[in-house]
Design an enzyme around this catalytic site. Sequence first.
Site, mmCIF file in Angstrom:
data_model
loop_
_atom_site.group_PDB
_atom_site.id
_atom_site.type_symbol
_atom_site.label_atom_id
_atom_site.label_comp_id
_atom_site.label_asym_id
_atom_site.label_seq_id
_atom_site.Cartn_x
_atom_site.Cartn_y
_atom_site.Cartn_z
ATOM 1 N N LYS A 84 -14.138 25.270 22.859
ATOM 2 C CA LYS A 84 -12.589 25.671 22.465
ATOM 3 C C LYS A 84 -12.372 24.893 21.231
ATOM 4 O O LYS A 84 -11.895 23.573 21.297
ATOM 5 C CB LYS A 84 -11.522 25.372 23.741
ATOM 6 C CG LYS A 84 -10.242 25.790 23.306
ATOM 7 C CD LYS A 84 -9.270 25.838 24.532
ATOM 8 C CE LYS A 84 -8.085 26.533 24.550
ATOM 9 N NZ LYS A 84 -7.302 26.175 23.241
ATOM 10 N N ARG A 106 -1.641 34.315 14.657
ATOM 11 C CA ARG A 106 -1.423 34.905 16.070
ATOM 12 C C ARG A 106 0.142 35.265 15.907
ATOM 13 O O ARG A 106 0.170 36.212 16.679
ATOM 14 C CB ARG A 106 -1.833 33.878 16.975
ATOM 15 C CG ARG A 106 -1.343 34.207 18.421
ATOM 16 C CD ARG A 106 -1.750 32.974 19.549
ATOM 17 N NE ARG A 106 -1.286 33.800 20.734
ATOM 18 C CZ ARG A 106 -0.134 33.576 21.214
ATOM 19 N NH1 ARG A 106 0.700 33.147 20.429
ATOM 20 N NH2 ARG A 106 0.201 34.196 22.351
ATOM 21 N N CYS A 141 11.522 -8.250 1.320
ATOM 22 C CA CYS A 141 12.591 -8.774 0.159
ATOM 23 C C CYS A 141 13.932 -9.084 0.932
ATOM 24 O O CYS A 141 14.808 -9.767 0.203
ATOM 25 C CB CYS A 141 12.674 -8.261 -0.934
ATOM 26 S SG CYS A 141 13.233 -6.654 -0.535
ATOM 27 N N CYS A 179 10.778 -5.238 -4.839
ATOM 28 C CA CYS A 179 10.233 -5.987 -3.709
ATOM 29 C C CYS A 179 8.807 -6.273 -3.684
ATOM 30 O O CYS A 179 8.050 -5.369 -4.206
ATOM 31 C CB CYS A 179 10.586 -4.876 -2.651
ATOM 32 S SG CYS A 179 9.751 -4.999 -1.299
HETATM 33 S S1 IVH Z 1 -10.725 33.295 23.801
HETATM 34 C C1 IVH Z 1 -8.603 36.583 24.869
HETATM 35 N N1 IVH Z 1 -12.586 31.436 22.918
HETATM 36 O O1 IVH Z 1 -7.572 29.079 22.026
HETATM 37 C C2 IVH Z 1 -9.042 35.427 24.898
HETATM 38 N N2 IVH Z 1 -10.199 31.264 22.472
HETATM 39 O O2 IVH Z 1 -5.520 29.518 24.234
HETATM 40 C C3 IVH Z 1 -8.351 34.683 23.704
HETATM 41 N N3 IVH Z 1 -9.557 29.289 21.148
HETATM 42 O O3 IVH Z 1 -5.360 30.088 19.983
HETATM 43 C C4 IVH Z 1 -8.945 33.689 23.387
HETATM 44 N N4 IVH Z 1 -11.668 28.472 20.749
HETATM 45 O O4 IVH Z 1 -7.594 30.892 19.214
HETATM 46 C C5 IVH Z 1 -11.200 31.777 22.999
HETATM 47 N N5 IVH Z 1 -14.058 30.038 22.053
HETATM 48 C C6 IVH Z 1 -12.725 30.305 22.046
HETATM 49 C C7 IVH Z 1 -11.658 29.621 21.467
HETATM 50 C C8 IVH Z 1 -10.597 30.119 21.397
HETATM 51 C C9 IVH Z 1 -10.575 28.256 20.302
HETATM 52 C C10 IVH Z 1 -8.161 29.245 20.798
HETATM 53 C C11 IVH Z 1 -7.737 30.800 20.479
HETATM 54 C C12 IVH Z 1 -6.253 30.780 20.871
HETATM 55 C C13 IVH Z 1 -6.177 29.728 22.154
HETATM 56 C C14 IVH Z 1 -6.115 30.280 23.510
#
Ligand code: IVH
Length: 599
Positions: free
Chosen positions: A126, A147, A426, A448
């Site tokens: 993630k 987004r 100072c 200073c």
């Molecule tokens: S899937 C419909 N995969 O996390 C599912 N999101 O909470 C949509 N993000 O801002 C997201 N890495 O951009 C997915 N491997 C990953 C991700 C990911 C980062 C971010 C995504 C969004 C947030 C979702």
Amino acid sequence: MALAWMFLFTSPLLLAKSELIPEIEQLQAEIAHHDDLYFREAAPEITDFEYDLLKLELRRLEQESGVTFPPTGIGDDRSTPTNQIRHGLPMLSLDKAYSDAEVAEFYERVSQASLGDHIDFIIEPKLDGIAVSVVLERGEYKSAATRGNGAVGEDITAQVEVIRSLDYEWEFDPSFPRIERIELRGEIYLADAQFDSLNRDRRAANEPEFRHPRSVAAGSVKLTNLNEIAARGLSIVFHGWGDVMPVEAAPSSMAEFHRWLDARGLPSAQTVRFVTSDKAAELNRAVEQVRASLSGVPTDGVVIKIDLVDLQKTMGNGPIAPRWAVARKFAPPRARTVLRDIVWQVGRTGALTPVAEFDPVTLGGATIRRASLSSASEIIRRDLRLADPIWIEKAGEIIPQLAGIEYAQRSADSQVYALPQQCRSCGTRITQIEGTAELRLVCENYNCDEQVVQRLLHFVSKAALDIKGVGPTLAQRMVESGLVRCPSDLYSLSLDQLVTLPRVGQKTAHRLLIEIDESRNASRERRILALGLPGVGPRGARQLSAEIGSLDKLVDPVGRRLALSVLGESVSAQVLSHLRRPEVDQMLRRTLATMGDQR
Ligand code: IVH
């Protein structure tokens, strides 16, 4: 902020349903405030983990109250009402799991929907950056958007174009039917190495370091100067898709999607792992393996998704997040300690920065005693007090942060922290400047000692005149002894004067004099940077150098106004008002007279 920690350290009160409403509204306002800091100011005050806790608590309270609240625009990253792009399909969020047990619950839900078949999952990092939706038509890059509120995002087409090329050869695409148009969903982020290198440059230029790679990514995609975006070294990867035309061409599994990306040279996440699992424990083990293998990129967990699109469709989407995926979040390592002091460091422009000092703690193998606080406002908003029990957090190479305050455990006789009235260096009375977002404290005494030391250190820094051998201790001694009160005094130092300083022998003094003399040959750009004008970093110095022709223009009120306009309205106004101070003007004239203007 206070609320997040109350959830952790006090048990929530049991309230009657309608009585929950004020609390829900307060929590919504607090989340909106953090959204603002995160998305629009790119300067979050709380960690993601705490933010998630706030959102979780909001959801829990909303469920408990039984009242449906209208959407609040939570999580909206748009800062301007213009240049918006409507997404073909909404950009959803992800449900979160904070424990193996919650992953197991997800597994059970999927297992029921799959009617006992083996289930294929994909586990991905993630990435902790900013979400992006990119449209490709017949292999050609068309547009990119943030987004936004999930339905409409901000147009960042030009900005994404400089990150990397995203076209592919559509004419030679062998698949059937071919994808005519696709909305790719992904993340823009800053790799750890890039983040470290940006911060090294900022340290060298004596500029405040970035605190988190995500804030750099979020701030960078909103920049209008495309060269600057290119210089940040951002990356982009795709992890999903939205609208696809024709629909029959859409991938039927995540595996197929990643193969589709790879075959077209489009970027996909570095670590993905497919697992076929018939036990929740197996899934959790695989998650742990992926987590352990992540390195070099900022992540705040891993995402577990169902591989087959048919099964994804069976599970469907909720209003906020799909039911076929979950983000497993891990709390970053943190340690509890006690706040001992807040030290106010004086910068070269007189701005005071608070630094929290606490009993040493070990985190990620390093001993940590200090964490920088962003501003006086942070102390006030969080009601931070001396002797408070606090939590410190450090993720990757990132600067340690004050992650939380244990309000419930603070001593009963603790006092609200009083902001300093006088400069510790100072003794001058400190000026409080109320900015739009922040309260800033400034020592306005140009002479200073600490400011003079900081100006000297900036002058000799690697990015500026690169005079080796003048570190913080020597700089302080030079200033306190009165040998150097203005950086250009370096050029009139003699060997005899230098050896009067403690720990400076003949050899060191000799070497220093050579270094100082060589710095006269530095480029105009470096000499401009060395002047330490407010808001003028390496990039500004480069622009000004190209514009100005001769450094002498800086002392000419008309010439400098014209030249400085290349820096944009706000920096230019800042520099002009700085140069109008008589003591600055005097320093500038002295410096220019000694440095000359050879090139
Ligand atoms: S899937 C419909 N995969 O996390 C599912 N999101 O909470 C949509 N993000 O801002 C997201 N890495 O951009 C997915 N491997 C990953 C991700 C990911 C980062 C971010 C995504 C969004 C947030 C979702």
